[in-house]
Design an enzyme around this catalytic site. Structure first.
Site, PDB file in Angstrom:
ATOM      1  N   GLN A 101       0.850  -1.198   0.000  1.00  0.00           N
ATOM      2  CA  GLN A 101       0.000   0.000   0.000  1.00  0.00           C
ATOM      3  C   GLN A 101       0.882   1.244   0.000  1.00  0.00           C
ATOM      4  O   GLN A 101       0.386   2.358  -0.074  1.00  0.00           O
ATOM      5  CB  GLN A 101      -0.867   0.016   1.260  1.00  0.00           C
ATOM      6  CG  GLN A 101      -1.790  -1.184   1.393  1.00  0.00           C
ATOM      7  CD  GLN A 101      -2.411  -1.233   2.789  1.00  0.00           C
ATOM      8  OE1 GLN A 101      -3.397  -0.583   3.064  1.00  0.00           O
ATOM      9  NE2 GLN A 101      -1.802  -2.009   3.669  1.00  0.00           N
ATOM     10  N   HIS A 119      -1.433   1.693  -4.225  1.00  0.00           N
ATOM     11  CA  HIS A 119      -1.807   3.099  -4.024  1.00  0.00           C
ATOM     12  C   HIS A 119      -0.914   4.075  -4.783  1.00  0.00           C
ATOM     13  O   HIS A 119      -0.913   5.260  -4.488  1.00  0.00           O
ATOM     14  CB  HIS A 119      -1.806   3.434  -2.521  1.00  0.00           C
ATOM     15  CG  HIS A 119      -2.873   2.706  -1.751  1.00  0.00           C
ATOM     16  ND1 HIS A 119      -2.874   2.596  -0.378  1.00  0.00           N
ATOM     17  CD2 HIS A 119      -3.997   2.071  -2.180  1.00  0.00           C
ATOM     18  CE1 HIS A 119      -3.947   1.904   0.008  1.00  0.00           C
ATOM     19  NE2 HIS A 119      -4.630   1.569  -1.062  1.00  0.00           N
ATOM     20  N   CYS A 127      -1.111  14.465 -14.546  1.00  0.00           N
ATOM     21  CA  CYS A 127      -2.004  15.588 -14.807  1.00  0.00           C
ATOM     22  C   CYS A 127      -3.306  15.345 -14.052  1.00  0.00           C
ATOM     23  O   CYS A 127      -3.866  14.253 -14.115  1.00  0.00           O
ATOM     24  CB  CYS A 127      -2.258  15.667 -16.307  1.00  0.00           C
ATOM     25  SG  CYS A 127      -3.533  16.868 -16.719  1.00  0.00           S
ATOM     26  N   CYS A 152       0.390  21.104 -15.993  1.00  0.00           N
ATOM     27  CA  CYS A 152       0.613  20.098 -17.034  1.00  0.00           C
ATOM     28  C   CYS A 152       1.092  20.799 -18.305  1.00  0.00           C
ATOM     29  O   CYS A 152       0.453  21.745 -18.772  1.00  0.00           O
ATOM     30  CB  CYS A 152      -0.701  19.359 -17.306  1.00  0.00           C
ATOM     31  SG  CYS A 152      -0.596  18.255 -18.714  1.00  0.00           S
ATOM     32  N   CYS A 155      -1.898  20.411 -21.107  1.00  0.00           N
ATOM     33  CA  CYS A 155      -3.231  21.023 -21.048  1.00  0.00           C
ATOM     34  C   CYS A 155      -3.336  22.158 -20.035  1.00  0.00           C
ATOM     35  O   CYS A 155      -4.364  22.818 -19.958  1.00  0.00           O
ATOM     36  CB  CYS A 155      -4.287  19.952 -20.757  1.00  0.00           C
ATOM     37  SG  CYS A 155      -4.294  19.410 -19.039  1.00  0.00           S
ATOM     38  N   GLY A 192       2.965  -4.434   9.008  1.00  0.00           N
ATOM     39  CA  GLY A 192       3.000  -2.986   9.242  1.00  0.00           C
ATOM     40  C   GLY A 192       1.845  -2.223   8.645  1.00  0.00           C
ATOM     41  O   GLY A 192       2.036  -1.124   8.121  1.00  0.00           O
ATOM     42  N   ASN A 218       3.255  -6.743  13.500  1.00  0.00           N
ATOM     43  CA  ASN A 218       2.884  -5.380  13.927  1.00  0.00           C
ATOM     44  C   ASN A 218       3.171  -5.278  15.420  1.00  0.00           C
ATOM     45  O   ASN A 218       2.757  -6.150  16.181  1.00  0.00           O
ATOM     46  CB  ASN A 218       1.383  -5.143  13.662  1.00  0.00           C
ATOM     47  CG  ASN A 218       1.017  -3.667  13.670  1.00  0.00           C
ATOM     48  OD1 ASN A 218       1.508  -2.899  14.496  1.00  0.00           O
ATOM     49  ND2 ASN A 218       0.156  -3.271  12.752  1.00  0.00           N
ATOM     50  N   PRO A 219       3.883  -4.230  15.863  1.00  0.00           N
ATOM     51  CA  PRO A 219       4.131  -4.099  17.314  1.00  0.00           C
ATOM     52  C   PRO A 219       2.844  -3.860  18.091  1.00  0.00           C
ATOM     53  O   PRO A 219       2.795  -4.115  19.293  1.00  0.00           O
ATOM     54  CB  PRO A 219       5.068  -2.885  17.427  1.00  0.00           C
ATOM     55  CG  PRO A 219       5.188  -2.289  16.080  1.00  0.00           C
ATOM     56  CD  PRO A 219       4.540  -3.174  15.077  1.00  0.00           C
TER      57      PRO A 219
END
Ligand code: BJW
Length: 255
Positions: A101, A119, A127, A152, A155, A192, A218-219
């Site tokens: 991610q 992601h 643009c 951009c 455009c 994580g 994970n902690p």
């Protein structure tokens, strides 16, 4: 850290391992986790309120400058022992699908190939009207705060980071490949991540429903992961992942 032998065996014997990573894996590279990315100048803002198309429409310079700050952190960061442990895992496992991610590119920089970046990538710029990716050198004259985002060259619309904001669709082919892998793997590593942002958060339950064993690194306790086939390594990623790879393949070549 001590890895239970049955867990080491499941990882070693798996035909297909999936690893889903979140901001916690890069925390020890000096990158604040997503829900902590509000230090210093940015302490007045909630990251959840900046990572939206509405925030960009309302105040493009604010959002652009927050990402410029985060790009400067990414440029200064180096992959850590957990990123490198996943490179070794890929060398030893029968098959590894690495899904992230994160937008920091640290898996690629560590040497992982075929990373599914759900992601996007904060170092890439597109643009805001046409979605065309624009050459990074033109788009990032500097990481200094600007009065307005660059435009951009085709455009004239504002440029924006090529990341997926709340309310926007994830790249469909990547999400499909990630979902298929989660549904077919024997072992699913969740590393994580707070596990609260969908659709990435649906991958772990999908793996569990499909019969995989799950390993949560994970902690902090991760809600919604109590299950008889779930292992919890409550430690940092740099502590848990090298230990897991070492325990799974110890004595079977260089780890
Ligand atoms: C350590 C550690 C160490 C610390 N070692 N660990 C279903 C139900 C409810 C809501 C929704 C739903 N489906 C969709 C939604 C809406 C929304 C959503 O999920 N909202 C929730 C908050 C409820 N999802 C979306 O809007 C998604 N889009 C969508 O569904 O579109 C539909 C659509 C279809 C067709 C057309 C149009 C639309 C998009 C989600 C995009 C998320 N984007 C962000 C920003 C990316 C750019 C950027 O970085 O700025 O992605 S949000 C943010 O959260 C970022 C992260 O990748 C993501 C996950 O965060 P992560 O990685 O888990 O970080 P943290 O900080 O939360 O957690 C870190 C963890 O590490 C903690 O647990 C620590 O304990 C741990 N840790 N140190 C190991 N050393």
């Amino acid at each position: 850290m001590q890895i239970p032998e049955p867990l080491a065996r499941s990882v070693r014997d798996a035909r297909h391992v999936v690893a889903l990573t979140g901001a916690g894996i890069s925390a020890e590279s000096g990158l604040p986790t997503f829900r902590e990315a509000q230090t210093g100048l940015w302490a007045r803002y909630r990251p959840e309120d900046l990572a939206t198309p509405e925030a960009f429409a309302r105040d493009p310079a604010l959002v652009w400058n927050w990402y410029a700050w985060r790009r400067s952190l990414v440029r200064a960061a180096e992959p850590n022992a957990a990123h490198y442990a996943l490179v070794r895992l890929a060398q030893h496992a029968a098959r590894l699908t690495l899904i992230t991610q994160n937008v920091d590119g640290l898996h690629r920089r560590a040497g992982s190939a075929d990373v599914i970046e759900l992601h996007g990538d904060v170092m890439r710029t597109k643009c805001s009207r046409e979605g065309t990716v624009v050459n990074a050198v033109d788009a990032h004259p500097s990481d200094d705060a600007l009065e307005a985002p660059p435009r951009c060259p085709r455009c004239g619309a504002y440029l924006r980071p090529d990341v997926v904001w709340f309310g926007e669709a994830l790249p469909s082919a990547s999400l499909e490949t990630a979902s298929e892998a989660a549904a077919r793997c024997d072992v699913f590593l969740s590393i994580g991540t707070s596990g609260i942002v969908f659709p990435a958060a649906s991958l772990l339950p999908l793996a569990l429903e499909s019969g995989a064993a799950v390993v949560v690194v994970n902690p902090e306790p991760q809600p919604g992961t109590d299950h008889e086939r779930a292992w919890h390594l409550q430690a940092s990623a740099t502590e848990a992942l090298p230990a897991l790879v070492e325990a799974a393949w110890q004595g079977r070549g260089q780890v």
